[in-house]
Design an enzyme around this catalytic site. Structure first.
Site, PDB file in Angstrom:
ATOM      1  N   GLU A 325       0.845  -1.199   0.000  1.00  0.00           N
ATOM      2  CA  GLU A 325       0.000   0.000   0.000  1.00  0.00           C
ATOM      3  C   GLU A 325       0.878   1.246   0.000  1.00  0.00           C
ATOM      4  O   GLU A 325       0.666   2.173   0.771  1.00  0.00           O
ATOM      5  CB  GLU A 325      -0.917   0.001   1.225  1.00  0.00           C
ATOM      6  N   CYS A 409     -10.456   0.298   7.066  1.00  0.00           N
ATOM      7  CA  CYS A 409      -9.880   1.580   7.461  1.00  0.00           C
ATOM      8  C   CYS A 409     -10.548   2.765   6.763  1.00  0.00           C
ATOM      9  O   CYS A 409     -10.771   3.803   7.372  1.00  0.00           O
ATOM     10  CB  CYS A 409      -8.379   1.586   7.196  1.00  0.00           C
TER      11      CYS A 409
END
Ligand code: ZN
Length: 814
Positions: A325, A409
C-alpha cells in the site's frame, strides 16, 4: 520565505482542563492558528449536501457495519459484558469504532442529535469496560485471540507491527473530538489512562520499550491530547516516537515500509506505506511546531518536496502501489493500477494542513485543496454508504465502491474526515485572517483583538467569483489573506510535476467595495491590508478556464496524454457519458475546444466539459466523436465502467477496442494454497485472481502500469492461477508474460519452474503433454506448445524462486 516556527507555547489563554473539566482554549499551537470547524457553516450546494449525507447516511451505516461485524462485541467480550469469540481479521479493528465516534462527535458539534449523543454514550461505556485496570486497551490482546496472534504475538507490545499503538492513537483522536463536541470526559478519561500507560511503557529509559509506533497516528494524537490537557508528558512521548523512527540502535531491522529505515532528520525521499507516511509526517509537523524544532521541520520540507514533485497524483492521491500500500520509485504514477488509498489522501490533507499551519504558505493549501476535491471525495459514493479503498485513475470496470471491507480503514476515515472539512477553510495569525478554501458559508473567526464574521457568497467550485462580506466586531486594521490557488496562475502544483499545456488565462482580480485594489502576493496569498469596517465586501475573481494538464516527462504512464482541470476539479471520462460507450479508443487533439455546462440533474449537479475528440477504429482509421468529461470524484456512481483521467493526445496512444479472445472470455480464478502463518494479511481473497487477461500488452516484465496478477507476500511457494472457459475449447498453446520487478515488500521474479494443467471431463487436473520447454524468460512472452486438448479449464502452476515472490502480467490461450 522565512520559516515561521516560533515558540508558541505561551499564550494568553492557556489550555488546560479546569477543575470542573470544562474546556478552556488551548494555548499550545502552531504559529498559524486553526479556526475550529464549529465556527464555520457551509451553506453551499457542493459540500453542505455531502456533509449532511455523511451525517445522516455514512455515520449511521458505518456504525451498523461495526455492529454487524462484531466490532463492538470485541469490546464487550474484553469487558466481560458478554461471552464469545473475538471477531474480525485484524488487530486494528478497534479503530473502526474510534474513527466513527470521532466523525459522529464532529457531526454532533455542528448539529446536535440526542439519539446520536446517547448512542455514543453506550458505545463509550463498552470501550471503557474493555480497558484493563492499568489502562491497556486493544481488544484482540485482552481477548487473547490466538487466531490473530500473527499480528500481536503472545503478549502485549511484543510486535512492532501489532497496531496496538495505532489503536491507542485513534482512541485519543476520538476522545478529544468527543470531549470537545460534548464536554463529556467519559472517553477522554479512557484515553488519558491509556496514554499514561503508553508514556510509562515507551521511551528511552532502561525499563522502557524502544520501538517506534509501527503504524503512526499516536504522534499526532498525543500532540492533540497535549493540547487538550496541557500535560507535557504527552508531547514528550510524541517527540520520542518521532525521534525513535529510524533509530536502529536496538538491533531493529530497517523498515522502509513503516519509515523506520533512517532517522527523519536524514530522510529525503518519501517511501513505504503511504498512510503511515502521511500520518507520521503529520505527527512530526505537530511536534516540530510545538517544540520549535526547525531541524525536523526542514527534513519534512525535503520529504514533502519529493512527494509533491515526484509522487503526487494529479488527483492529490499518494501511494502508487498495491504492494505494501505504498510508494514506488520517483515518477512512478501508474493510472490503471494506482492504489491512491482513500486514507492516504486524507493523510495527505492532514500533512499539508500542518505544513501550512507551520509556515503560512499557500503551496501546502494548494495540495490540500487538490486532494480534498478529487482523491478524498472519490473515496465515498454520492449516496454516502459506499466507499473506495483504492482510487485508480483508470478502470476497465473492475473497480466498484463497497459498503464495507474486511480491512475497513477507509469508510471510518471518510466519516471522520467529511465531518471536519469546514476546519480547513480559515486560519489566523495575530490579527490577520487566512482564507484557504472557498464555498458559500458563514464563519465567526476569533483573531487577536477582534471577532470577525465572514460570509462567502459563491457557486465555487463551479464558478470562480467569490464575494466575501467582512463584518469585524470592531473597526481595526489587519490583513485579509486570500489564497490565490496555484491552478489560477498557471501552477497546478507548486512543483514541476504538472504544468498547463497552454498558459496565460484570464487574470485574478480583487475588488474591495467595488474598487479594484492592487494587492501584494505573499506566500501565495493576496494580502488585503486595510482598516476594516462592518459590511466591507471583497470580490475575488478566479479564472475558470478549462486547462489541459501535462505531466513531467518522466511520468511514463502520462506521456503523450493530458488531464483536464477546471478550477480545483480534475475531470475524467467515463464510458456511460460517451455515445459509443468506449473510453480507451479516443484521443483529444491539442486544438479542441471545451464547453463547460452545469448539469443540475447529473450526479447531484456537476459542471461537465464537452468537446469533439477523435476515435481510433480497429482498422486504424479515425473518426470525430463527441466526448464528455465529468468530475473525477463522481465516477462510478452509475455502475462500474471504463474510465480514464489521462487521455491520449495522439492516435498512437489510443487503443482500438480489442476483439475478444479465449483468455478474455474466460473467468480467472485461483485455487487456495497453504498459508504462511507469519503473513496474516495474505489470508484474505485466496480465490481472487485478476489482471492477466485484460488484453493490455506489457512493454516489459516490470510494466505494472496495467492490471497484472501477483502473489503478494508469498515467497518460494507454489502458486497458481486458472481460467474457467465458457465452453469446451480445444487449445494447443499458451503465452505467458512473467512479472519481474524490485520492491521493498518482496521482489517479484520469474518463477523457478512452472507447469500447465487442463481439466479432464471427470474434473481432475491433468498436466498437458508439452512439446516445447516451459520458458521463464523476462521481458517477453514465453510460448508453451502442447498436444491439443479440449477442456473447460486451465491451471498455470508456478514454483516461485527461493525467497522471491512472482506474478503474471498477461496469459494468452491459443
Ligand atoms: Zn484505508
Amino acid at each position: 520565505m522565512k520559516l515561521i516556527l516560533q515558540i508558541a507555547l505561551v499564550c494568553a489563554a492557556c489550555a488546560a482542563l479546569s477543575a470542573s473539566g470544562k474546556a478552556i482554549h488551548t494555548g499550545a499551537d502552531a504559529p498559524v492558528r486553526e479556526v475550529p470547524f464549529t465556527q464555520v457553516h457551509f451553506t453551499d450546494k457542493f459540500w453542505a449536501p455531502r456533509i449532511e449525507t455523511n451525517r445522516t447516511v455514512s455515520i449511521p451505516s458505518a456504525f451498523k457495519e461495526c455492529e454487524k461485524n462484531g466490532r463492538f462485541d470485541n469490546f464487550a467480550i474484553a469487558g466481560k459484558l458478554m461471552q464469545g469469540e473475538h471477531k474480525g481479521d485484524f488487530s486494528f479493528d478497534d479503530t473502526d469504532p474510534y474513527k466513527i465516534i470521532e466523525g459522529a462527535s464532529y457531526s454532533l458539534a455542528v448539529k446536535y442529535d440526542a439519539k446520536l449523543d446517547a448512542y455514543l454514550d453506550s458505545v463509550i461505556s463498552l470501550i471503557a469496560a474493555a480497558q484493563e485496570p492499568d489502562g491497556y486497551l486493544t481488544t484482540c490482546v485482552t481477548n487473547n485471540c490466538t487466531r490473530l496472534s500473527g499480528w500481536w504475538g503472545t503478549k502485549r507490545w511484543q510486535k512492532i507491527n501489532s497496531h496496538e499503538l495505532y489503536n491507542c492513537g485513534h482512541l485519543y483522536e476520538a476522545a478529544v473530538a468527543h470531549y470537545r463536541a460534548t464536554g463529556k470526559r467519559s472517553l477522554l478519561d479512557v484515553a488519558v489512562k491509556n496514554a499514561d500507560l503508553v508514556c510509562e511503557t515507551f521511551g528511552l529509559g532502561d525499563n522502557q520499550i524502544h520501538y517506534p509506533s509501527g503504524h503512526p497516528i499516536i504522534e499526532m494524537a498525543l500532540a492533540k491530547l497535549y493540547k487538550v490537557t496541557n500535560n507535557p508528558k504527552y508531547l514528550d512521548t510524541a517527540k520520542y516516537f518521532v525521534e525513535e523512527a529510524g533509530r536502529l540502535t536496538n538491533g531493529r531491522h530497517p523498515s522502509q515500509y513503516s519509515q523506520d529505515h533512517m532517522p527523519i532528520l536524514a530522510q529525503e525521499e518519501i517511501v513505504g506505506h503511504a498512510v503511515r507516511a502521511g500520518y507520521l509526517y503529520s505527527g512530526v509537523a505537530d511536534v516540530a511546531a510545538l517544540t520549535a524544532d526547525t531541524a525536523h521541520f526542514n527534513a519534512l520540507r525535503r520529504v514533502w518536496h519529493n512527494m509533491a514533485s515526484r509522487k503526487l497524483y494529479i488527483t492529490g492521491g499518494i501511494g502508487s502501489r498495491a504492494q505494501g500500500e505504498g510508494f514506488g520509485p520517483d515518477y512512478e504514477l501508474h493510472n490503471h493500477t494506482a492504489y491512491s488509498e482513500t486514507c492516504a489522501s486524507i493523510a495527505n490533507v492532514y500533512w499539508n494542513h500542518r505544513m501550512f499551519l507551520a509556515t503560512g504558505q499557500a503551496r501546502y493549501a494548494d495540495v490540500l485543496e487538490r486532494a480534498l476535491y478529487n482523491a478524498v471525495l472519490s473515496g465515498v459514493s454520492l449516496s454516502g454508504y459506499k466507499f473506495f479503498y483504492d482510487n485508480p485513475l483508470e478502470s476497465m470496470g473492475q473497480h466498484e465502491r463497497q459498503q464495507w471491507f474486511g480491512c475497513a480503514c477507509c469508510p471510518g476515515n471518510v466519516t471522520r474526515f467529511m465531518a471536519s472539512i469546514p476546519h480547513y477553510m480559515y486560519a489566523t495569525r495575530g490579527r490577520d485572517i487566512f482564507v484557504n478554501l472557498y464555498a458559500e458559508s458563514s464563519a465567526r473567526i476569533a483573531a487577536d483583538n477582534n471577532d470577525v464574521t465572514i460570509t462567502q457568497t459563491t457557486a465555487y467550485p463551479w464558478d470562480g467569483d467569490i464575494a466575501l462580506t467582512v463584518d469585524p466586531a470592531r473597526r481595526s486594521e489587519w490583513a485579509l489573506r486570500l489564497r490565490i490557488p496555484g491552478w489560477a496562475t498557471d501552477h497546478p502544483v507548486p512543483t514541476d510535476l504538472y504544468t498547463y499545456a497552454h498558459s496565460g488565462g484570464k487574470p485574478v482580480t480583487v475588488t474591495v467595495n467595488g474598487r479594484n485594489v492592487a494587492f501584494e502576493t505573499v506566500d501565495g496569498y493576496a494580502v488585503i491590508s486595510r482598516k476594516w469596517k462592518r459590511g466591507d465586501v471583497v470580490r475575488l475573481s478566479l479564472p475558470m478556464d478549462v486547462h489541459r494538464v501535462i505531466a513531467h516527462d518522466d511520468v511514463t504512464d502520462d506521456r503523450g496524454k493530458t488531464a483536464l482541470q477546471r478550477g480545483p476539479i480534475v475531470y475524467c471520462i467515463e464510458a456511460v457519458d460517451q455515445p459509443d460507450g468506449t473510453v480507451f479508443d479516443k484521443y483529444i487533439p491539442d486544438d479542441s475546444q471545451f464547453t463547460p455546462a452545469f448539469e443540475p440533474s447529473l450526479l447531484g449537479g456537476v459542471m461537465t466539459l464537452s468537446t469533439s475528440a477523435m476515435k481510433v477504429l480497429p482498422d486504424g482509421s479515425t473518426t470525430a466523436v463527441p466526448l464528455k468529461a465529468i468530475p473525477y470524484s463522481t465516477w462510478n456512481n452509475r455502475g462500474p465502467r471504463h474510465m480514464a483521467v489521462w487521455i491520449p493526445r495522439q492516435a498512437t496512444l489510443a487503443r482500438p477496442e480489442p476483439l475478444p479472445t479465449i483468455a478474455s472470455r474466460a473467468q480467472p480464478f485461483s485455487e487456495p494454497t497453504n498459508i504462511d502463518p507469519d503473513t496474516p494479511a495474505a489470508t484474505s481473497n485466496l480465490q481472487s485472481a485478476y489482471g492477466y487477461n485484460d488484453l493490455w500488452e506489457p512493454t516489459s516484465s516490470a510494466d505494472t502500469s496495467k492490471p497484472y496478477h501477483y502473489w503478494w507476500l508469498r515467497r518460494g511457494t507454489t502458486e497458481n492461477i486458472c481460467y474457467s472457459l465458457a465452453e469446451p475449447t480445444t487449445v494447443s498453446s499458451v503465452d505467458v508474460y512473467w512479472l519481474d520487478f524490485d520492491h521493498y515488500d518482496g521482489n517479484y521474479r520469474t518463477p523457478q519452474s512452472w507447469c500447465l494443467y487442463y481439466m479432464t471431463p471427470d474434473h481432475r487436473w491433468q498436466p498437458v503433454e508439452a512439446t516445447s520447454p516451459y520458458g521463464t524468460r523476462k521481458d517477453c512472452y514465453n510460448r508453451l506448445t502442447f498436444t491439443p486438448v479440449t477442456t473447460t479449464a486451465l491451471k498455470l502452476q508456478a514454483k516461485l524462486q527461493d525467497g522471491q515472490s512472482g506474478g503474471v502480467i498477461e496469459w494468452k490461450v491459443n
